[in-house]
Write a protein that holds these residues in place. Structure first.
Motif, PDB file in Angstrom:
ATOM      1  N   THR A   1     -13.302  -8.091  10.805  1.00 57.67           N
ATOM      2  CA  THR A   1     -12.071  -8.342  10.060  1.00 57.67           C
ATOM      3  C   THR A   1     -12.411  -8.791   8.643  1.00 57.67           C
ATOM      4  O   THR A   1     -13.539  -9.184   8.346  1.00 57.67           O
ATOM      5  CB  THR A   1     -11.209  -9.423  10.730  1.00 57.67           C
ATOM      6  OG1 THR A   1     -11.859 -10.692  10.620  1.00 57.67           O
ATOM      7  CG2 THR A   1     -10.976  -9.105  12.197  1.00 57.67           C
TER       8      THR A   1
ATOM      9  N   TYR B   1      -4.647  -2.441  13.486  1.00 59.74           N
ATOM     10  CA  TYR B   1      -5.928  -2.544  14.183  1.00 59.74           C
ATOM     11  C   TYR B   1      -6.826  -1.407  13.695  1.00 59.74           C
ATOM     12  O   TYR B   1      -6.353  -0.319  13.386  1.00 59.74           O
ATOM     13  CB  TYR B   1      -5.746  -2.416  15.684  1.00 59.74           C
ATOM     14  CG  TYR B   1      -4.890  -3.488  16.339  1.00 59.74           C
ATOM     15  CD1 TYR B   1      -4.401  -4.585  15.617  1.00 59.74           C
ATOM     16  CD2 TYR B   1      -4.577  -3.410  17.685  1.00 59.74           C
ATOM     17  CE1 TYR B   1      -3.633  -5.562  16.227  1.00 59.74           C
ATOM     18  CE2 TYR B   1      -3.809  -4.385  18.304  1.00 59.74           C
ATOM     19  CZ  TYR B   1      -3.329  -5.454  17.574  1.00 59.74           C
ATOM     20  OH  TYR B   1      -2.560  -6.419  18.183  1.00 59.74           O
TER      21      TYR B   1
ATOM     22  N   TYR C   1     -12.363 -11.972  21.654  1.00 63.71           N
ATOM     23  CA  TYR C   1     -11.256 -12.618  22.361  1.00 63.71           C
ATOM     24  C   TYR C   1     -11.053 -11.939  23.712  1.00 63.71           C
ATOM     25  O   TYR C   1     -10.846 -10.724  23.784  1.00 63.71           O
ATOM     26  CB  TYR C   1      -9.992 -12.511  21.523  1.00 63.71           C
ATOM     27  CG  TYR C   1      -8.737 -13.020  22.191  1.00 63.71           C
ATOM     28  CD1 TYR C   1      -8.512 -14.385  22.357  1.00 63.71           C
ATOM     29  CD2 TYR C   1      -7.759 -12.129  22.635  1.00 63.71           C
ATOM     30  CE1 TYR C   1      -7.351 -14.846  22.961  1.00 63.71           C
ATOM     31  CE2 TYR C   1      -6.598 -12.584  23.240  1.00 63.71           C
ATOM     32  CZ  TYR C   1      -6.396 -13.954  23.399  1.00 63.71           C
ATOM     33  OH  TYR C   1      -5.250 -14.399  23.992  1.00 63.71           O
TER      34      TYR C   1
ATOM     35  N   SER D   1      -9.384  -3.181  19.564  1.00 65.68           N
ATOM     36  CA  SER D   1      -8.554  -3.730  20.639  1.00 65.68           C
ATOM     37  C   SER D   1      -8.697  -2.870  21.883  1.00 65.68           C
ATOM     38  O   SER D   1      -8.335  -1.695  21.873  1.00 65.68           O
ATOM     39  CB  SER D   1      -7.085  -3.785  20.219  1.00 65.68           C
ATOM     40  OG  SER D   1      -6.263  -4.143  21.319  1.00 65.68           O
TER      41      SER D   1
ATOM     42  N   ARG E   1      -6.821  -6.761  14.260  1.00 65.91           N
ATOM     43  CA  ARG E   1      -8.003  -6.755  15.130  1.00 65.91           C
ATOM     44  C   ARG E   1      -8.883  -5.560  14.763  1.00 65.91           C
ATOM     45  O   ARG E   1      -8.392  -4.468  14.511  1.00 65.91           O
ATOM     46  CB  ARG E   1      -7.579  -6.666  16.599  1.00 65.91           C
ATOM     47  CG  ARG E   1      -6.570  -7.735  16.968  1.00 65.91           C
ATOM     48  CD  ARG E   1      -6.104  -7.660  18.400  1.00 65.91           C
ATOM     49  NE  ARG E   1      -5.033  -8.633  18.626  1.00 65.91           N
ATOM     50  CZ  ARG E   1      -4.601  -9.031  19.808  1.00 65.91           C
ATOM     51  NH1 ARG E   1      -5.150  -8.538  20.913  1.00 65.91           N
ATOM     52  NH2 ARG E   1      -3.631  -9.900  19.932  1.00 65.91           N
TER      53      ARG E   1
ATOM     54  N   PHE F   1      -6.885 -13.356  13.310  1.00 65.19           N
ATOM     55  CA  PHE F   1      -7.684 -12.151  13.467  1.00 65.19           C
ATOM     56  C   PHE F   1      -8.626 -12.252  14.656  1.00 65.19           C
ATOM     57  O   PHE F   1      -9.116 -13.330  14.993  1.00 65.19           O
ATOM     58  CB  PHE F   1      -8.523 -11.892  12.204  1.00 65.19           C
ATOM     59  CG  PHE F   1      -7.719 -11.413  11.040  1.00 65.19           C
ATOM     60  CD1 PHE F   1      -7.634 -10.071  10.767  1.00 65.19           C
ATOM     61  CD2 PHE F   1      -7.051 -12.311  10.236  1.00 65.19           C
ATOM     62  CE1 PHE F   1      -6.886  -9.613   9.695  1.00 65.19           C
ATOM     63  CE2 PHE F   1      -6.313 -11.868   9.164  1.00 65.19           C
ATOM     64  CZ  PHE F   1      -6.225 -10.517   8.895  1.00 65.19           C
ATOM     65  N   TYR F   2      -8.901 -11.089  15.272  1.00 65.16           N
ATOM     66  CA  TYR F   2      -9.934 -10.962  16.299  1.00 65.16           C
ATOM     67  C   TYR F   2     -10.856  -9.818  15.896  1.00 65.16           C
ATOM     68  O   TYR F   2     -10.382  -8.732  15.545  1.00 65.16           O
ATOM     69  CB  TYR F   2      -9.325 -10.649  17.666  1.00 65.16           C
ATOM     70  CG  TYR F   2      -8.283 -11.634  18.135  1.00 65.16           C
ATOM     71  CD1 TYR F   2      -8.525 -13.004  18.114  1.00 65.16           C
ATOM     72  CD2 TYR F   2      -7.055 -11.191  18.608  1.00 65.16           C
ATOM     73  CE1 TYR F   2      -7.572 -13.911  18.563  1.00 65.16           C
ATOM     74  CE2 TYR F   2      -6.100 -12.086  19.055  1.00 65.16           C
ATOM     75  CZ  TYR F   2      -6.353 -13.444  19.020  1.00 65.16           C
ATOM     76  OH  TYR F   2      -5.406 -14.328  19.458  1.00 65.16           O
TER      77      TYR F   2
ATOM     78  N   SER G   1     -10.987  -7.576  20.727  1.00 62.95           N
ATOM     79  CA  SER G   1     -10.118  -8.251  21.692  1.00 62.95           C
ATOM     80  C   SER G   1      -9.968  -7.422  22.955  1.00 62.95           C
ATOM     81  O   SER G   1      -9.961  -6.192  22.918  1.00 62.95           O
ATOM     82  CB  SER G   1      -8.734  -8.520  21.087  1.00 62.95           C
ATOM     83  OG  SER G   1      -8.018  -7.315  20.911  1.00 62.95           O
TER      84      SER G   1
END
Length: 277
Positions: free
Chosen positions: A211, A159, A252, A191, A188, A218-219, A222
């Motif tokens: 990303t 991340y 997300y 996050s 991500r 992938f996010y 998030s």
């Protein structure tokens, strides 16, 4: 380790304090800068700058900078900057970690983890994160800025920035930029993993997660179990994903109350350019 600080203290009134540590090339764990024990770097109005690097060729689980002690840096009005980078086989660029660890910076200056020109970046494989921020509490009276980039190369699933401190309180603005453009697996940009991050007064919250064009899921940004709270300031979140082939999500949400503002605006922008997402 390049620099290993265990116990004691550094104190300065108005002068700057600068630490630069580079680890050796080793198969064992070897960090650029390790701060542990009862260590505090203190200034009144001088800036504090810490840079840690693990060079290419290292193969241990090594971090650019790792902090495992409470209140590692404090100041009244100076800026605090930490920039960590690792090119080891695994590791975080900047790892602030530990149960029972708390950090009250005391400063009205800016606290920066990485800069726009020098991101904190993770290692070459595994879960190598740019910034991994997981302690019990963090409090600062000025702005908090983060620039994190996940690990690089095949097999990484890092991340850009993990925000998981149990309770974070910021009297200024919060600005987080995380990306995984060098990562080739599920990852991500930013996050909000756990804990509650609160920005008081009119301070704003800005999260930007990006990303790369990769094959994993992938996010951009998030929200898992974490939460962002502002008083009167706006919250702006932008998640952008690359042209990947697996499921992609710009922003997300996996929690029912991840974003809260008393009177400020909440602005969410998700951009998906993958074949699914």
């Amino acid at each position: 380790h390049g620099i290993h600080i265990f116990g004691g203290s550094f104190q300065s009134a108005s002068g700057a304090t600068t630490l630069v540590g580079t680890s050796g090339v080793s198969s064992a764990t070897s960090h650029g800068v390790l701060i542990e024990g009862d260590q505090t770097i203190t200034t009144i109005d001088g800036d504090i700058s810490i840079t840690g690097d693990v060079p290419s060729g290292a193969t241990g689980d090594s971090h650019g900078i790792i902090v495992e002690t409470s209140d590692p840096c404090t100041s009244t009005s100076g800026n605090i900057t930490m920039t960590g980078n690792t090119q080891s086989s695994s590791g975080n660029g900047l790892f602030i970690n530990g149960g029972g660890v708390t950090w009250t910076t005391g400063t009205t200056g800016t606290v920066s983890f990485g800069t726009s020109g020098a991101y904190c970046q993770g290692g070459l494989s595994g879960e190598s994160h740019g910034i991994n921020f997981q302690i019990d509490s963090f409090d600062t009276d000025g702005d908090l800025i983060m620039f994190g980039r996940a690990g690089r190369g095949a097999g990484t699933s890092g991340y850009g920035v993990i925000l998981a401190t149990t309770a974070t309180t910021i009297a200024g603005n919060l600005n987080i930029t995380g990306d995984t453009t060098d990562d080739s697996n599920s990852s991500r940009g930013v996050s909000v993993l756990a804990g509650t991050t609160t920005v008081t007064g009119s301070g704003t919250i800005t999260l930007t997660g990006t990303t790369g064009a990769n094959t994993g899921g992938f996010y951009g940004v998030s929200f898992d179990s974490g939460k962002l709270v502002s008083d009167t300031g706006d919250i702006t979140i932008t998640g952008t994903i690359g042209t990947a082939t697996s499921p992609q999500v710009g922003i997300y949400m996996n929690t029912v109350d991840g974003i809260e503002s008393t009177s400020g605006d909440i602005i969410l922008t998700g951009n998906a350019s993958g074949t699914t997402g």
